[in-house]
Write an enzyme that holds these catalytic residues in place. Sequence first.
Site, mmCIF file in Angstrom:
data_model
loop_
_atom_site.group_PDB
_atom_site.id
_atom_site.type_symbol
_atom_site.label_atom_id
_atom_site.label_comp_id
_atom_site.label_asym_id
_atom_site.label_seq_id
_atom_site.Cartn_x
_atom_site.Cartn_y
_atom_site.Cartn_z
ATOM 1 N N ASP A 174 0.858 -1.184 0.000
ATOM 2 C CA ASP A 174 0.000 0.000 0.000
ATOM 3 C C ASP A 174 0.895 1.236 0.000
ATOM 4 O O ASP A 174 1.494 1.562 1.017
ATOM 5 C CB ASP A 174 -0.906 -0.028 1.237
ATOM 6 C CG ASP A 174 -1.755 1.220 1.401
ATOM 7 O OD1 ASP A 174 -1.876 1.993 0.434
ATOM 8 O OD2 ASP A 174 -2.285 1.434 2.503
ATOM 9 N N GLU A 204 -1.164 11.140 0.217
ATOM 10 C CA GLU A 204 -2.481 10.514 0.327
ATOM 11 C C GLU A 204 -2.730 10.000 1.731
ATOM 12 O O GLU A 204 -3.853 10.090 2.246
ATOM 13 C CB GLU A 204 -2.603 9.361 -0.680
ATOM 14 C CG GLU A 204 -4.002 8.758 -0.792
ATOM 15 C CD GLU A 204 -4.288 7.622 0.196
ATOM 16 O OE1 GLU A 204 -5.450 7.182 0.265
ATOM 17 O OE2 GLU A 204 -3.343 7.173 0.891
ATOM 18 N N GLU A 205 -1.695 9.469 2.347
ATOM 19 C CA GLU A 205 -1.866 8.818 3.647
ATOM 20 C C GLU A 205 -2.209 9.804 4.766
ATOM 21 O O GLU A 205 -2.577 9.396 5.863
ATOM 22 C CB GLU A 205 -0.602 8.035 4.020
ATOM 23 C CG GLU A 205 -0.308 6.832 3.131
ATOM 24 C CD GLU A 205 -1.269 5.670 3.344
ATOM 25 O OE1 GLU A 205 -2.193 5.800 4.160
ATOM 26 O OE2 GLU A 205 -1.082 4.632 2.686
ATOM 27 N N ASP A 227 -5.598 1.889 -5.799
ATOM 28 C CA ASP A 227 -5.125 1.727 -4.428
ATOM 29 C C ASP A 227 -5.359 0.285 -3.989
ATOM 30 O O ASP A 227 -6.037 -0.486 -4.676
ATOM 31 C CB ASP A 227 -5.851 2.695 -3.485
ATOM 32 C CG ASP A 227 -4.991 3.130 -2.308
ATOM 33 O OD1 ASP A 227 -4.182 2.320 -1.814
ATOM 34 O OD2 ASP A 227 -5.126 4.289 -1.871
#
Length: 349
Positions: A174, A204-205, A227
């Site tokens: 991921d 993004e995280e 994703d």
Amino acid sequence: MSMDVKLLKKICEAPGVPGYESRIRNLIIKEVEPLVDSVDIDNMGNVIAYKKGVSGNKKAMVAAHMDEIGFIVTHVDDNGFLRFTTLGGFDPKTLTAQRVIVHGKKDVMGVMGTKPVHVMSAEEKTKMPKIQDFYIDLGMTKEEVDKLISVGDPITRERELIEMGDCVNCKSIDNRVSVFVLIETLRTLKKCPYDIYGVFTVQEEVGIRGANVAAHTIDPDFGFGLDTTIAYDLPGAQPHEKVTSLGKGAAIKIMDAMTICDYRMVDYMKKTADQYGIQWQPELLTAGGTDTAGIQRMGKRGAISGAVSIPTRHLHQVIEMAHKKDIEGSIQLLKACLESLDQYDWEHR
């Protein structure tokens, strides 16, 4: 197709926590420049790989975030031990007995430490650990540490990619597996009816920040998120809890906590998969979100958006696992969808 595991290994092992994506970004640029018409890097650090379509009257954006969960140094104590805060979501118990790499003036290996079980009270042994319970031990004195490490230096987890049966296992599957899927899709794309913007996004995280900016800039008509998603096909899981299963094909997102995918796009992706004989499974996730949300909402008129999700076990750990068949199927599905966008009736019914 024969999967390039060597390339996937390089992508997964490259460091790049949110806001500090330079090394993975440079690797991506090197890989995609020969595959597209142009490559641009915006002020956020997103890599935008552009491939001209046949007509050029519509735009499709595909986003795969390049950042990985990690940490940042917040304090160096008098004995040279580091305190840190997280960049992205962590289950604290997964930090126990892990190695990390602190990216200071040079890369320095460290280990996550906490209070030894031998000196814990009976009450402490029953409590779940907290992030604040951990520190990083570099095996150095404070004087040695101060020469190399400063507050604000990023920290990544240390774990190499290995093959296990028909699966790959590593930290940061991921979302590095999606970076790989997007690169390989750009490599195999033939004529597309519309302009393609393959975007490798940042941060993004910590809140899909890069995707929001890129979608605002590109203003796409169509959008595809790329994703990982939960594969809870494990002992003890009830059938309704699984979300997806390894080896059952690429997942077509229906919704997550941040996005209800456009019903037209979901229908289109399902029909395209069936037309090309690509195995797929539905994904309905009641928690979490992806860049799909930013693509869908941040353009001027919104984008007709959906997502290809790669089923992954043990998410947000250093032992994330994905099946090669699902990865290959994700490349095939994304390619087929991008090449056939003009073959579907996109009107609201």
